[in-house]
Design a protein around this motif. Structure first.
Motif, PDB file in Angstrom:
ATOM      1  N   UNK A 199       0.832  -1.203   0.000  1.00 58.16           N
ATOM      2  CA  UNK A 199       0.000   0.000   0.000  1.00 58.16           C
ATOM      3  C   UNK A 199       0.871   1.259   0.000  1.00 58.16           C
ATOM      4  N   UNK A 200       1.955   1.241   0.752  1.00 58.02           N
ATOM      5  CA  UNK A 200       2.865   2.385   0.799  1.00 58.02           C
ATOM      6  C   UNK A 200       3.526   2.614  -0.560  1.00 58.02           C
ATOM      7  N   UNK A 201       3.956   1.512  -1.208  1.00 55.62           N
ATOM      8  CA  UNK A 201       4.592   1.628  -2.509  1.00 55.62           C
ATOM      9  C   UNK A 201       3.628   2.192  -3.562  1.00 55.62           C
ATOM     10  N   UNK A 202       2.389   1.730  -3.540  1.00 55.24           N
ATOM     11  CA  UNK A 202       1.410   2.197  -4.527  1.00 55.24           C
ATOM     12  C   UNK A 202       1.039   3.649  -4.268  1.00 55.24           C
ATOM     13  N   UNK A 203       0.943   4.045  -3.007  1.00 55.23           N
ATOM     14  CA  UNK A 203       0.690   5.456  -2.685  1.00 55.23           C
ATOM     15  C   UNK A 203       1.802   6.326  -3.273  1.00 55.23           C
ATOM     16  N   UNK A 204       3.027   5.837  -3.200  1.00 57.03           N
ATOM     17  CA  UNK A 204       4.162   6.580  -3.762  1.00 57.03           C
ATOM     18  C   UNK A 204       4.056   6.646  -5.288  1.00 57.03           C
ATOM     19  N   UNK A 205       3.687   5.517  -5.901  1.00 54.71           N
ATOM     20  CA  UNK A 205       3.543   5.486  -7.362  1.00 54.71           C
ATOM     21  C   UNK A 205       2.477   6.473  -7.834  1.00 54.71           C
ATOM     22  N   UNK A 206       1.419   6.622  -7.045  1.00 52.68           N
ATOM     23  CA  UNK A 206       0.282   7.457  -7.456  1.00 52.68           C
ATOM     24  C   UNK A 206       0.397   8.905  -6.981  1.00 52.68           C
ATOM     25  N   UNK A 207       1.499   9.235  -6.353  1.00 50.16           N
ATOM     26  CA  UNK A 207       1.644  10.575  -5.765  1.00 50.16           C
ATOM     27  C   UNK A 207       1.494  11.684  -6.797  1.00 50.16           C
ATOM     28  N   UNK A 208       1.930  11.421  -8.024  1.00 49.61           N
ATOM     29  CA  UNK A 208       1.878  12.467  -9.055  1.00 49.61           C
ATOM     30  C   UNK A 208       0.610  12.404  -9.893  1.00 49.61           C
ATOM     31  N   UNK A 209      -0.283  11.474  -9.574  1.00 49.45           N
ATOM     32  CA  UNK A 209      -1.504  11.316 -10.360  1.00 49.45           C
ATOM     33  C   UNK A 209      -2.583  12.267  -9.872  1.00 49.45           C
ATOM     34  N   UNK A 210      -3.032  13.152 -10.743  1.00 45.81           N
ATOM     35  CA  UNK A 210      -4.032  14.147 -10.360  1.00 45.81           C
ATOM     36  C   UNK A 210      -5.431  13.547 -10.270  1.00 45.81           C
ATOM     37  N   UNK A 211      -5.678  12.420 -10.985  1.00 46.83           N
ATOM     38  CA  UNK A 211      -6.999  11.797 -11.026  1.00 46.83           C
ATOM     39  C   UNK A 211      -8.062  12.837 -11.326  1.00 46.83           C
ATOM     40  N   UNK A 212      -7.823  13.562 -12.414  1.00 52.88           N
ATOM     41  CA  UNK A 212      -8.701  14.676 -12.768  1.00 52.88           C
ATOM     42  C   UNK A 212     -10.140  14.219 -12.989  1.00 52.88           C
ATOM     43  N   UNK A 213     -11.063  15.027 -12.514  1.00 56.74           N
ATOM     44  CA  UNK A 213     -12.479  14.738 -12.669  1.00 56.74           C
ATOM     45  C   UNK A 213     -13.067  13.922 -11.543  1.00 56.74           C
ATOM     46  N   UNK A 214     -12.220  13.432 -10.626  1.00 55.42           N
ATOM     47  CA  UNK A 214     -12.710  12.645  -9.500  1.00 55.42           C
ATOM     48  C   UNK A 214     -12.841  13.515  -8.263  1.00 55.42           C
ATOM     49  N   UNK A 215     -13.806  13.192  -7.425  1.00 53.74           N
ATOM     50  CA  UNK A 215     -13.948  13.888  -6.150  1.00 53.74           C
ATOM     51  C   UNK A 215     -12.867  13.397  -5.197  1.00 53.74           C
ATOM     52  N   UNK A 216     -12.714  14.089  -4.080  1.00 60.72           N
ATOM     53  CA  UNK A 216     -11.717  13.684  -3.086  1.00 60.72           C
ATOM     54  C   UNK A 216     -12.013  12.267  -2.584  1.00 60.72           C
ATOM     55  N   UNK A 217     -13.295  11.958  -2.396  1.00 55.96           N
ATOM     56  CA  UNK A 217     -13.679  10.620  -1.925  1.00 55.96           C
ATOM     57  C   UNK A 217     -13.343   9.564  -2.978  1.00 55.96           C
ATOM     58  N   UNK A 218     -13.592   9.875  -4.234  1.00 51.59           N
ATOM     59  CA  UNK A 218     -13.280   8.932  -5.306  1.00 51.59           C
ATOM     60  C   UNK A 218     -11.782   8.705  -5.426  1.00 51.59           C
ATOM     61  N   UNK A 219     -10.989   9.746  -5.220  1.00 50.09           N
ATOM     62  CA  UNK A 219      -9.531   9.574  -5.287  1.00 50.09           C
ATOM     63  C   UNK A 219      -9.042   8.639  -4.206  1.00 50.09           C
ATOM     64  N   UNK A 220      -9.607   8.769  -3.012  1.00 54.80           N
ATOM     65  CA  UNK A 220      -9.244   7.870  -1.912  1.00 54.80           C
ATOM     66  C   UNK A 220      -9.595   6.431  -2.284  1.00 54.80           C
ATOM     67  N   UNK A 221     -10.781   6.238  -2.857  1.00 58.56           N
ATOM     68  CA  UNK A 221     -11.226   4.897  -3.230  1.00 58.56           C
ATOM     69  C   UNK A 221     -10.371   4.320  -4.351  1.00 58.56           C
ATOM     70  N   UNK A 222     -10.019   5.162  -5.324  1.00 60.00           N
ATOM     71  CA  UNK A 222      -9.201   4.692  -6.441  1.00 60.00           C
ATOM     72  C   UNK A 222      -7.829   4.227  -5.963  1.00 60.00           C
ATOM     73  N   UNK A 223      -7.250   4.964  -5.025  1.00 59.55           N
ATOM     74  CA  UNK A 223      -5.946   4.579  -4.484  1.00 59.55           C
ATOM     75  C   UNK A 223      -6.043   3.281  -3.687  1.00 59.55           C
ATOM     76  N   UNK A 224      -7.136   3.137  -2.935  1.00 61.84           N
ATOM     77  CA  UNK A 224      -7.334   1.909  -2.170  1.00 61.84           C
ATOM     78  C   UNK A 224      -7.488   0.716  -3.098  1.00 61.84           C
ATOM     79  N   UNK A 225      -8.277   0.887  -4.160  1.00 63.16           N
ATOM     80  CA  UNK A 225      -8.454  -0.207  -5.121  1.00 63.16           C
ATOM     81  C   UNK A 225      -7.135  -0.554  -5.799  1.00 63.16           C
ATOM     82  N   UNK A 226      -6.324   0.460  -6.132  1.00 60.13           N
ATOM     83  CA  UNK A 226      -5.036   0.209  -6.771  1.00 60.13           C
ATOM     84  C   UNK A 226      -4.144  -0.639  -5.866  1.00 60.13           C
TER      85      UNK A 226
END
Length: 310
Positions: A199-226
């Motif tokens: 989970x820590x490694x994937x959070x680091x991988x996604x640090x630069x991903x803006x996930x444009x168009x997603x709400x803050x809640x959706x971004x949290x969920x997308x990172x969890x799913x990843x």
């Protein structure tokens, strides 16, 4: 690919099917049929030679004329490959009340306003780069079997037909319904069981991903799913006994032999396309196992690429 779909136009974010009537039972039967035909496989889309005639009054409708012109450019061709997702959402919910009403006004026959009402969102989509004519790919027998008669459902492909399209060159397409597939798997991710290190490694991988168009809640969920998906990928590699670096070939099993060190601990899970997360329906194919040196190098390559384009 497991089936083919004949359409008038290249599908964008959903594919619709018309049930036998407008009852809940008919819609449920239609959805069950399509789900059993497609499963978790992919559907190749074929554009018909003919284009339908709309209801009276729509013959000069600008949208209809544009669609007819677009059809003429791809008629008879294999144009795309899609992965569909069964959903309890109706077509009305997916495309909105106004667009649904317009669709039925234009195409519903005899007041039966349920044309294409069983909808399957497209959660993963690829363009067929060359857009070949289907007759160039399939034999005469296959064309007759698969497309020679009208069908309200998919057309399952046999082994010979799947082999014929195996070498089609595909290019990823964006689809606005990717989030539906992501959201369906968030519940499984929320059940836990994810390795904290992954989970820590994937959070680091996604640090630069803006996930444009997603709400803050959706971004949290997308990172969890990843992270959940990465964890699933790592388990598959461990169970398959393929604990090697996908870049340099470093063999973690051989290196750890006789030391008591867990081979899996010597490799990192890396997200190859972090900017796609939350936007495209990602799968375990979007991850790789890397030794720490190759993982660091992969991040440096990505950092340099961002600087060059930013």
């Amino acid at each position: 690919m497991v089936a083919a779909k004949a359409d008038w136009l290249v599908a964008d974010h959903w594919i619709g099917f018309t049930p036998s009537d407008d009852t809940l039972n008919a819609r449920a039967r239609c959805q069950s049929t399509i789900h059993s035909q497609a499963g978790v496989g992919y559907v190749v889309e074929y554009i018909t030679q003919t284009f339908g005639e709309p209801n009276p009054g729509f013959e000069t409708d600008p949208k209809y004329l544009d669609e007819r012109a677009a059809h003429s450019l791809v008629a008879g061709r294999l144009v795309a490959v899609h992965r569909l997702r069964p959903t309890a959402r109706s077509l009305r919910e997916i495309i909105g009340e106004e667009d649904f009403a317009d669709l039925q006004d234009k195409w519903a026959k005899s007041g039966e306003r349920y044309r294409w009402s069983v909808a399957f969102p497209i959660i993963e989509s690829y363009s067929v780069v060359s857009r070949p004519y289907a007759t160039e790919i399939f034999s005469t027998t296959a064309m007759r079997r698969v497309f020679g008669h009208p069908s309200a459902t998919l057309r399952p492909l046999n082994d010979e037909e799947r082999a014929a399209i195996a070498d089609l060159v595909l290019e990823p397409r964006s689809t606005s319904n990717a989030w539906l597939g992501i959201e369906d798997e968030v519940a499984m991710a929320e059940m836990g069981g994810i390795d904290p290190r992954i989970r820590t490694l994937i959070e680091k991988d996604l640090a630069a991903s803006a996930m444009e168009g997603l709400t803050a809640e959706q971004r949290v969920k997308a990172k969890l799913r990843a992270a959940w998906l990465a964890n699933k990928f790592a388990k598959q590699r461990r169970d398959a006994g393929t604990l090697v670096c996908d870049h340099c070939g470093y063999d973690a099993v051989a290196r750890a032999s006789g030391t008591g060190v867990r081979p899996r601990s010597l490799l990192d899970v890396h997200h190859k396309k972090p900017l796609d997360e939350g936007v495209r329906y990602t799968t375990v194919l979007d991850f790789e196992l890397l030794c720490p040196t190759c993982h660091r190098f992969a991040h440096e390559i990505m950092r340099v690429a961002r600087l060059a384009t930013g």
